[in-house]
Design a protein around this motif. Structure first.
Motif, short mmCIF file in Angstrom:
data_model
loop_
_atom_site.label_atom_id
_atom_site.label_comp_id
_atom_site.label_asym_id
_atom_site.label_seq_id
_atom_site.Cartn_x
_atom_site.Cartn_y
_atom_site.Cartn_z
N GLN A 21 0.86 -1.19 0.00
CA GLN A 21 0.00 0.00 0.00
C GLN A 21 0.88 1.23 0.00
N HIS A 22 0.60 2.14 -0.91
CA HIS A 22 1.34 3.40 -1.00
C HIS A 22 0.38 4.57 -1.05
N VAL A 23 0.79 5.68 -0.46
CA VAL A 23 0.13 6.95 -0.70
C VAL A 23 1.06 7.76 -1.59
N VAL A 24 0.54 8.16 -2.75
CA VAL A 24 1.35 8.84 -3.77
C VAL A 24 0.78 10.22 -4.03
N LEU A 25 1.66 11.21 -4.16
CA LEU A 25 1.22 12.53 -4.61
C LEU A 25 1.46 12.63 -6.10
N GLY A 26 0.38 12.74 -6.88
CA GLY A 26 0.48 12.93 -8.32
C GLY A 26 0.41 14.41 -8.64
N LEU A 27 1.41 14.92 -9.35
CA LEU A 27 1.47 16.34 -9.70
C LEU A 27 1.40 16.50 -11.20
N MET A 28 0.43 17.30 -11.66
CA MET A 28 0.21 17.45 -13.10
C MET A 28 -0.05 18.91 -13.45
N SER A 29 0.69 19.41 -14.44
CA SER A 29 0.42 20.72 -15.01
C SER A 29 0.28 20.54 -16.51
N GLY A 30 -0.91 20.79 -17.04
CA GLY A 30 -1.19 20.55 -18.45
C GLY A 30 -0.70 21.67 -19.35
N THR A 31 -0.87 21.49 -20.66
CA THR A 31 -0.37 22.47 -21.62
C THR A 31 -1.12 23.80 -21.56
N SER A 32 -2.31 23.81 -20.95
CA SER A 32 -3.01 25.08 -20.78
C SER A 32 -2.31 25.97 -19.77
N ALA A 33 -1.45 25.37 -18.91
CA ALA A 33 -0.62 26.11 -17.95
C ALA A 33 -1.45 27.01 -17.04
N ASP A 34 -2.61 26.50 -16.62
CA ASP A 34 -3.47 27.27 -15.72
C ASP A 34 -3.05 27.13 -14.26
N GLY A 35 -2.47 25.97 -13.92
CA GLY A 35 -2.10 25.73 -12.54
C GLY A 35 -1.60 24.32 -12.34
N LEU A 36 -1.34 23.97 -11.09
CA LEU A 36 -0.85 22.64 -10.73
C LEU A 36 -1.97 21.84 -10.07
N ASP A 37 -2.23 20.65 -10.59
CA ASP A 37 -3.16 19.72 -9.96
C ASP A 37 -2.37 18.80 -9.04
N ILE A 38 -2.83 18.70 -7.79
CA ILE A 38 -2.18 17.83 -6.79
C ILE A 38 -3.21 16.80 -6.34
N ALA A 39 -2.88 15.53 -6.53
CA ALA A 39 -3.79 14.45 -6.13
C ALA A 39 -3.07 13.53 -5.15
N GLN A 40 -3.65 13.36 -3.98
CA GLN A 40 -3.13 12.42 -2.97
C GLN A 40 -3.92 11.12 -3.14
N VAL A 41 -3.24 10.08 -3.60
CA VAL A 41 -3.92 8.84 -4.00
C VAL A 41 -3.34 7.66 -3.23
N LYS A 42 -4.23 6.80 -2.74
CA LYS A 42 -3.79 5.57 -2.06
C LYS A 42 -4.00 4.39 -3.00
N PHE A 43 -2.95 3.63 -3.23
CA PHE A 43 -3.01 2.42 -4.02
C PHE A 43 -2.83 1.20 -3.12
N SER A 44 -3.70 0.23 -3.25
CA SER A 44 -3.65 -0.98 -2.43
C SER A 44 -3.60 -2.20 -3.33
N TRP A 45 -2.62 -3.06 -3.11
CA TRP A 45 -2.45 -4.28 -3.89
C TRP A 45 -2.97 -5.45 -3.09
N ASN A 46 -4.18 -5.85 -3.33
CA ASN A 46 -4.76 -7.05 -2.72
C ASN A 46 -4.96 -8.06 -3.85
N ARG A 47 -6.12 -8.68 -3.94
CA ARG A 47 -6.38 -9.55 -5.10
C ARG A 47 -6.43 -8.72 -6.37
N HIS A 48 -6.95 -7.50 -6.25
CA HIS A 48 -6.97 -6.56 -7.37
C HIS A 48 -6.36 -5.25 -6.90
N LEU A 49 -5.83 -4.50 -7.84
CA LEU A 49 -5.30 -3.18 -7.51
C LEU A 49 -6.46 -2.20 -7.36
N ASN A 50 -6.49 -1.50 -6.25
CA ASN A 50 -7.52 -0.50 -5.99
C ASN A 50 -6.89 0.86 -5.76
#
Length: 377
Positions: A21-50
């Motif tokens: 299980q990991h908590v990952v910060l995904g950082l994305m700035s698109g070509t529109s260059a309006d701002g930075l998107d920050i997503a705090q996401v938890k990934f869990s590897w059990n029988r299936h990835l969630n």
């Protein structure tokens, strides 16, 4: 060896990456260059990835900072020193933004800022020096997700497709994800069950160009401006004919703002119309028709579109897609706004697990583990 000090512990790093299980910060700035998107996401590897989206925010750029980024797209106004300094400035700004929210994580997945994407020349460039983030945030940073794919003769895009395939489409060949950011891209499964993804053409980039240059607004909010205009059939025909070669080109394929910009509008005669709202309305329909023609030719079995990205809020564009025969589904707001940041977090998770996505999406010579690692040591 008295001159050296051991700062890094590879064993601890590998143990971190091997967690289920990991908590990952995904950082994305698109070509529109309006701002930075920050997503705090938890990934869990059990029988299936969630995955679970724990928190998500968009931090808008100041106008002067945005203008610096947009200037770097233009070969006439950019320069080596501008790009070099901006590479570090973007990263410092992003680190400052992330620190404001104090989101906890195991590591950071960082896209950076695309300023030039030229896969046909075997090149792509994303600014934002990852070592700056690693040092400032004191976390491992997985970055440069496009470069190895391009090194293997791939398109290096659309890399958010892997998230779509795992979490949104599943095994339904009649459904595609259409992400309408600066550029519009589609993810689907072909009739043989293989993943396929490619750019259909402009997303919001031409719409924004018309709005900002001729209507003195930032964007076509909700499609309210374009709704007041009328489609110019002659202009629409010229635009479609201009892009005929791209439509006919087989996927995988990508395009970008280096194609869809003010020069494009001048070439097709869009700047000669006296009614800016008619130009805007025609550009919106052109954006939708590029989706339609590409899917009719390359994915004729797709009947349903899950629309994400800023374009999902443009009601004129959504209605055009429906009028062109698609069933359109709009997901929850968080997924519309933060799909790309979550997708970058997912690519970071794949990297630390040593998992290589399918080469079919980008057309690379072989599958590869996408990304590099910057360490805070």
């Amino acid at each position: 060896m008295n001159h050296f000090v051991r700062l890094g512990n590879w064993e601890e790093l590998l143990q971190l990456f091997e967690k289920k299980q990991h908590v990952v910060l995904g950082l994305m700035s698109g070509t529109s260059a309006d701002g930075l998107d920050i997503a705090q996401v938890k990934f869990s590897w059990n029988r299936h990835l969630n995955f679970e989206l724990l928190n998500a925010v968009t931090v808008s750029y100041e106008q002067t900072f945005r203008e610096k980024i947009v200037r770097s797209y233009d070969r006439r106004s950019s320069s080596v020193d501008h790009v070099t300094v901006l590479n570090y400035e973007i990263a410092r700004k992003h680190a400052e933004m992330v620190k404001t929210y104090n989101f906890q994580c195991d590591f950071v997945a960082y896209h950076g800022q695309t300023v030039w994407h030229a896969p046909t020349q075997g090149a792509t460039l994303q600014l934002g020096e990852a070592d700056v983030l690693a040092v400032e945030l004191q976390k491992p940073v997985v970055h440069s997700f496009r470069t190895k794919d391009v090194a293997l003769s791939g398109e290096g895009a659309p890399i958010s497709a892997y998230f779509d395939l795992v979490f949104l489409i599943g095994s339904d060949p009649s459904t595609a994800v259409l992400n309408v950011g600066g550029i519009a891209n589609v993810t689907a499964i072909d009739e043989k069950g293989n993943p396929i993804a490619f750019d259909t053409g402009p997303g919001n980039c031409l719409i924004d160009t018309v709005v900002r240059n001729f209507l003195n607004r930032d964007f076509d909010e909700g499609g309210s401006l374009s709704r007041e205009g009328r489609i110019n059939p002659d202009l629409l025909s010229r635009m479609m004919e201009h892009e005929r070669d791209y439509i006919l080109r087989k996927p995988p394929k990508t395009t970008g703002r280096e194609v869809y910009n003010m020069e494009f509008l001048k070439e097709v005669g869009a700047t000669r119309l006296f009614q800016p709202k008619d130009t805007l309305r025609t550009v919106v329909m052109f954006t939708a028709k590029m989706v339609k023609e590409n899917l009719t030719l390359h994915l004729p079995h797709v009947k349903r579109l899950i629309v994400t990205g800023g374009g999902a809020y443009n009601q004129t564009l959504v209605e055009d897609l429906r009028q062109l025969g698609f069933e359109v589904k709009i997901p929850e707001k968080k997924l519309i706004d933060f799909r790309e940041a979550v997708a970058i977090a997912f690519l970071g998770e794949l990297f630390v697990k040593g998992l290589a996505p399918s080469k079919n999406v980008t057309g690379a010579r072989r599958s590869c583990v996408m990304g590099k690692l910057a360490l805070p040591w």
